[in-house]
Design a protein around this motif. Structure first.
Motif, mmCIF file in Angstrom:
data_model
loop_
_atom_site.group_PDB
_atom_site.id
_atom_site.type_symbol
_atom_site.label_atom_id
_atom_site.label_comp_id
_atom_site.label_asym_id
_atom_site.label_seq_id
_atom_site.Cartn_x
_atom_site.Cartn_y
_atom_site.Cartn_z
ATOM 1 N N UNK A 244 0.735 -1.239 -0.006
ATOM 2 C CA UNK A 244 -0.108 -0.131 0.098
ATOM 3 C C UNK A 244 0.983 1.418 0.098
ATOM 4 N N UNK A 245 1.941 1.210 0.774
ATOM 5 C CA UNK A 245 2.709 2.548 1.001
ATOM 6 C C UNK A 245 3.568 2.887 -0.203
ATOM 7 N N UNK A 246 4.241 1.680 -0.932
ATOM 8 C CA UNK A 246 5.026 1.752 -1.835
ATOM 9 C C UNK A 246 4.470 1.637 -3.206
ATOM 10 N N UNK A 247 3.384 1.213 -3.318
ATOM 11 C CA UNK A 247 2.722 1.008 -4.842
ATOM 12 C C UNK A 247 1.291 1.536 -4.739
ATOM 13 N N UNK A 248 0.932 2.110 -3.569
ATOM 14 C CA UNK A 248 -0.620 2.669 -3.452
ATOM 15 C C UNK A 248 -1.754 1.826 -4.277
ATOM 16 N N UNK A 249 -1.501 0.443 -4.228
ATOM 17 C CA UNK A 249 -2.743 -0.379 -4.700
ATOM 18 C C UNK A 249 -3.921 -0.501 -3.877
ATOM 19 N N UNK A 250 -5.046 -0.096 -4.657
ATOM 20 C CA UNK A 250 -6.055 0.048 -3.669
ATOM 21 C C UNK A 250 -6.769 -1.248 -3.237
ATOM 22 N N UNK A 251 -6.381 -2.227 -4.154
ATOM 23 C CA UNK A 251 -6.955 -3.808 -3.747
ATOM 24 C C UNK A 251 -5.939 -4.174 -2.721
ATOM 25 N N UNK A 252 -4.896 -3.851 -2.286
ATOM 26 C CA UNK A 252 -4.117 -4.174 -1.117
ATOM 27 C C UNK A 252 -4.649 -3.776 -0.098
ATOM 28 N N UNK A 253 -5.219 -2.418 -0.094
ATOM 29 C CA UNK A 253 -5.851 -1.719 1.013
ATOM 30 C C UNK A 253 -7.312 -2.428 1.132
ATOM 31 N N UNK A 254 -7.925 -2.577 0.196
ATOM 32 C CA UNK A 254 -9.220 -3.379 0.276
ATOM 33 C C UNK A 254 -9.024 -4.851 1.156
ATOM 34 N N UNK A 255 -8.038 -5.586 0.623
ATOM 35 C CA UNK A 255 -7.591 -6.806 0.952
ATOM 36 C C UNK A 255 -7.529 -6.778 2.692
ATOM 37 N N UNK A 256 -6.509 -5.844 3.127
ATOM 38 C CA UNK A 256 -6.234 -5.720 4.290
ATOM 39 C C UNK A 256 -7.536 -5.290 5.242
ATOM 40 N N UNK A 257 -8.376 -4.615 4.932
ATOM 41 C CA UNK A 257 -9.589 -4.173 5.521
ATOM 42 C C UNK A 257 -10.646 -5.611 5.536
ATOM 43 N N UNK A 258 -10.606 -6.301 4.521
ATOM 44 C CA UNK A 258 -11.340 -7.480 4.486
ATOM 45 C C UNK A 258 -10.851 -8.478 5.616
ATOM 46 N N UNK A 259 -9.583 -8.578 5.778
ATOM 47 C CA UNK A 259 -8.990 -9.731 6.749
ATOM 48 C C UNK A 259 -9.241 -9.164 8.020
ATOM 49 N N UNK A 260 -9.035 -7.804 8.334
ATOM 50 C CA UNK A 260 -9.250 -7.429 9.656
ATOM 51 C C UNK A 260 -10.912 -7.369 10.203
ATOM 52 N N UNK A 261 -11.679 -7.300 9.196
ATOM 53 C CA UNK A 261 -13.151 -7.333 9.263
ATOM 54 C C UNK A 261 -13.738 -8.928 9.481
ATOM 55 N N UNK A 262 -12.964 -9.739 8.661
ATOM 56 C CA UNK A 262 -13.243 -11.244 9.023
ATOM 57 C C UNK A 262 -12.747 -11.724 10.219
ATOM 58 N N UNK A 263 -11.478 -11.218 10.506
ATOM 59 C CA UNK A 263 -11.019 -11.646 11.920
ATOM 60 C C UNK A 263 -11.687 -11.197 12.983
ATOM 61 N N UNK A 264 -12.529 -9.939 13.006
ATOM 62 C CA UNK A 264 -13.214 -9.591 13.943
ATOM 63 C C UNK A 264 -14.571 -10.484 14.089
ATOM 64 N N UNK A 265 -15.222 -10.774 12.834
ATOM 65 C CA UNK A 265 -16.411 -11.586 12.782
ATOM 66 C C UNK A 265 -16.401 -12.886 13.132
#
Length: 152
Positions: free
Chosen positions: A74-95
């Protein structure tokens, strides 16, 4: 300890709706569909398809797409799909870890303490022997608001 089960159910529905939106956003953003929860598919997508130089695990020396690697992508390449994947992982973990937790029959949340603790002689906790409850030593901040102390 008991819990506010109605509010917990409402949060579960909210997180499931948020996950539906995140998966749709990922499908619209990524070049091909991939499962953000699958390390193998993430490695294939980011390192093979997107041609990013792989980040490797210090322990194994193998390519990794763990949270730290996604953060670097995310920091180096700014890929939105990496940011979305990271958010999905965090939400799935919480759930999966907290919102789908199994409570005891009296709607209380309990844990089991291991008297042997960890290899560094600290006390550790986990689910009860009946498969209910959870590790109470590191509760997610968003879950803490649903825990209600017993009146004394």
């Amino acid at each position: 300890r008991s819990s506010d089960l109605a509010a917990l159910g409402d949060m579960k529905i909210r997180i499931e709706n948020e996950l539906t939106e995140l998966y749709a956003e990922l499908a619209a953003t990524a070049e091909v569909n991939f499962n953000p929860l699958s390390p193998k598919q993430c490695i294939e997508y980011f390192y093979t398809r997107k041609r990013i130089k792989p980040y490797t695990s210090r322990k194994t020396g193998n390519p990794t797409c763990d949270d730290k690697a996604l953060q670097r992508i995310i920091r180096r390449y700014g890929l939105p799909e990496a940011r979305i994947a990271q958010r999905i992982r965090k939400r799935e973990k919480l759930k999966g870890t907290y919102l789908e937790m199994v409570f005891d029959g009296d709607h209380r949340l309990r844990c089991s303490y291991n008297p042997r603790g960890t290899k560094f002689s600290r006390l550790s906790s986990d689910q009860t022997i009946f498969g209910t409850g959870a590790n109470m030593q590191n509760i997610h901040p968003e879950f803490k608001e649903f825990i209600v102390a017993d009146p004394e």
